[in-house]
Design a protein around this motif. Sequence first.
Motif, PDB file in Angstrom:
ATOM      1  N   GLN A 120     -29.775 -14.238 -40.390  1.00 52.50           N
ATOM      2  CA  GLN A 120     -29.712 -12.696 -40.437  1.00 52.50           C
ATOM      3  C   GLN A 120     -29.477 -12.569 -41.722  1.00 52.50           C
ATOM      4  O   GLN A 120     -30.192 -11.092 -42.187  1.00 52.50           O
ATOM      5  N   ILE A 121     -28.666 -13.323 -42.234  1.00 57.33           N
ATOM      6  CA  ILE A 121     -28.464 -13.591 -43.422  1.00 57.33           C
ATOM      7  C   ILE A 121     -29.883 -13.208 -44.922  1.00 57.33           C
ATOM      8  O   ILE A 121     -29.781 -12.259 -45.636  1.00 57.33           O
ATOM      9  N   SER A 122     -30.278 -14.099 -44.409  1.00 56.65           N
ATOM     10  CA  SER A 122     -31.721 -13.709 -45.405  1.00 56.65           C
ATOM     11  C   SER A 122     -32.786 -13.451 -44.938  1.00 56.65           C
ATOM     12  O   SER A 122     -33.486 -13.219 -46.007  1.00 56.65           O
ATOM     13  N   LEU A 123     -32.667 -11.981 -44.083  1.00 54.86           N
ATOM     14  CA  LEU A 123     -34.453 -11.995 -43.796  1.00 54.86           C
ATOM     15  C   LEU A 123     -33.595 -10.231 -44.619  1.00 54.86           C
ATOM     16  O   LEU A 123     -34.616  -9.569 -44.714  1.00 54.86           O
ATOM     17  N   GLN A 124     -32.715 -10.320 -44.909  1.00 55.99           N
ATOM     18  CA  GLN A 124     -31.930  -8.988 -46.196  1.00 55.99           C
ATOM     19  C   GLN A 124     -33.441  -9.118 -47.294  1.00 55.99           C
ATOM     20  O   GLN A 124     -33.027  -8.491 -47.929  1.00 55.99           O
ATOM     21  N   PHE A 125     -33.303 -10.132 -47.625  1.00 62.01           N
ATOM     22  CA  PHE A 125     -33.856 -10.451 -49.030  1.00 62.01           C
ATOM     23  C   PHE A 125     -35.646 -11.086 -48.493  1.00 62.01           C
ATOM     24  O   PHE A 125     -36.458 -10.404 -49.315  1.00 62.01           O
ATOM     25  N   VAL A 126     -36.150 -12.009 -47.596  1.00 63.54           N
ATOM     26  CA  VAL A 126     -37.347 -11.821 -47.536  1.00 63.54           C
ATOM     27  C   VAL A 126     -37.973 -12.049 -46.158  1.00 63.54           C
ATOM     28  O   VAL A 126     -37.153 -12.987 -44.463  1.00 63.54           O
ATOM     29  N   PRO A 127     -38.429 -11.806 -45.116  1.00 61.04           N
ATOM     30  CA  PRO A 127     -38.976 -12.052 -44.418  1.00 61.04           C
ATOM     31  C   PRO A 127     -39.625 -13.307 -43.737  1.00 61.04           C
ATOM     32  O   PRO A 127     -39.752 -13.613 -42.463  1.00 61.04           O
ATOM     33  N   ILE A 158     -28.139 -21.080 -50.502  1.00 63.22           N
ATOM     34  CA  ILE A 158     -26.571 -21.904 -50.097  1.00 63.22           C
ATOM     35  C   ILE A 158     -25.044 -20.684 -50.784  1.00 63.22           C
ATOM     36  O   ILE A 158     -24.600 -21.203 -49.352  1.00 63.22           O
ATOM     37  N   LYS A 159     -25.481 -20.375 -51.497  1.00 60.92           N
ATOM     38  CA  LYS A 159     -24.230 -19.517 -51.725  1.00 60.92           C
ATOM     39  C   LYS A 159     -24.445 -17.568 -51.108  1.00 60.92           C
ATOM     40  O   LYS A 159     -23.095 -18.008 -50.332  1.00 60.92           O
ATOM     41  N   GLU A 160     -25.650 -17.297 -50.692  1.00 60.90           N
ATOM     42  CA  GLU A 160     -24.735 -15.822 -49.945  1.00 60.90           C
ATOM     43  C   GLU A 160     -24.770 -17.260 -48.612  1.00 60.90           C
ATOM     44  O   GLU A 160     -24.501 -15.956 -47.429  1.00 60.90           O
ATOM     45  N   THR A 161     -25.694 -17.566 -47.852  1.00 57.22           N
ATOM     46  CA  THR A 161     -25.126 -18.318 -46.825  1.00 57.22           C
ATOM     47  C   THR A 161     -23.670 -18.273 -46.156  1.00 57.22           C
ATOM     48  O   THR A 161     -23.204 -18.107 -44.877  1.00 57.22           O
ATOM     49  N   LEU A 162     -23.202 -19.400 -46.568  1.00 50.64           N
ATOM     50  CA  LEU A 162     -21.604 -19.859 -46.770  1.00 50.64           C
ATOM     51  C   LEU A 162     -20.855 -18.211 -47.103  1.00 50.64           C
ATOM     52  O   LEU A 162     -19.837 -18.201 -46.336  1.00 50.64           O
ATOM     53  N   GLN A 172     -17.818  -6.124 -48.288  1.00 45.67           N
ATOM     54  CA  GLN A 172     -18.507  -7.214 -47.107  1.00 45.67           C
ATOM     55  C   GLN A 172     -19.395  -6.399 -46.790  1.00 45.67           C
ATOM     56  O   GLN A 172     -19.069  -5.291 -45.892  1.00 45.67           O
ATOM     57  N   ILE A 173     -21.005  -6.378 -47.210  1.00 50.81           N
ATOM     58  CA  ILE A 173     -21.658  -6.365 -46.125  1.00 50.81           C
ATOM     59  C   ILE A 173     -22.336  -6.638 -44.953  1.00 50.81           C
ATOM     60  O   ILE A 173     -22.885  -6.605 -44.037  1.00 50.81           O
ATOM     61  N   VAL A 174     -22.544  -8.259 -45.087  1.00 46.49           N
ATOM     62  CA  VAL A 174     -23.261  -9.312 -44.322  1.00 46.49           C
ATOM     63  C   VAL A 174     -22.050 -10.230 -43.505  1.00 46.49           C
ATOM     64  O   VAL A 174     -22.264 -10.501 -45.627  1.00 46.49           O
TER      65      VAL A 174
END
Length: 216
Positions: A120-127, A158-162, A172-174
């Motif tokens: 869900q976090i990564s989908l904010q950036f890339v499909p 790594i930083k965004e996921t954690l 906080q957004i996500v």
Amino acid sequence: MSSMTSESEQMTSTDGEKLKIGLVSISDRASAGIYQDQGLPALQEWFGKALSSPWEMVTRLIPDERAAIEQALIALVDEDQCHLVITTGGTGPSRRDVTPEATLAVATKEMPGFGEQMRQISLQFVPTAILSRQVAVIRETAEHAALILNLPGQPKSIKETLEGLKDAEGKQIVAGIFAAVPYCIDLIGGPHIETDDSICKAFRPKNAIRAKTPSA
């Protein structure tokens, strides 16, 4: 397989036990010395900023070989007695990406919510985040248990996921996945973890919240 042990300079734990973290970077080329590993330094830097309670770490740099990954995870939990084990790399769809399979093979419980939130976090950036196959599990022995998390290999991811995503004002957004890790470690019998709220605020139910330990 290469390994290294390091310790943080932190205060004494409120419950007398120090969090032990196993960090595993999985890469054929980095483990062969072809290029410098980025996953382990990124994780060490993040934990150095995010944790305010005592901790130490054990690191491994290994190739994309399922047997080697399984062996490292088992050793870190059963022999080194890590409470938390984090892997980076090897979670895509290519033939050499076998980290999730190795992780599930050593598990006693699967924790699917972590993988769902990472995507869900990564989908904010890339499909193409839907191609990521990170999993999370618990490995239990008769006397010990540990949470094992698969993370992406890039330092930014790594930083965004954690810690999740924040707006320009710091709201906080996500939510990042580490917000749930301290309470999970509580529930499986590990040490109490405190975090720097400006990096990642740990979430616990009201009945599980302790007063923050003052800094020395």
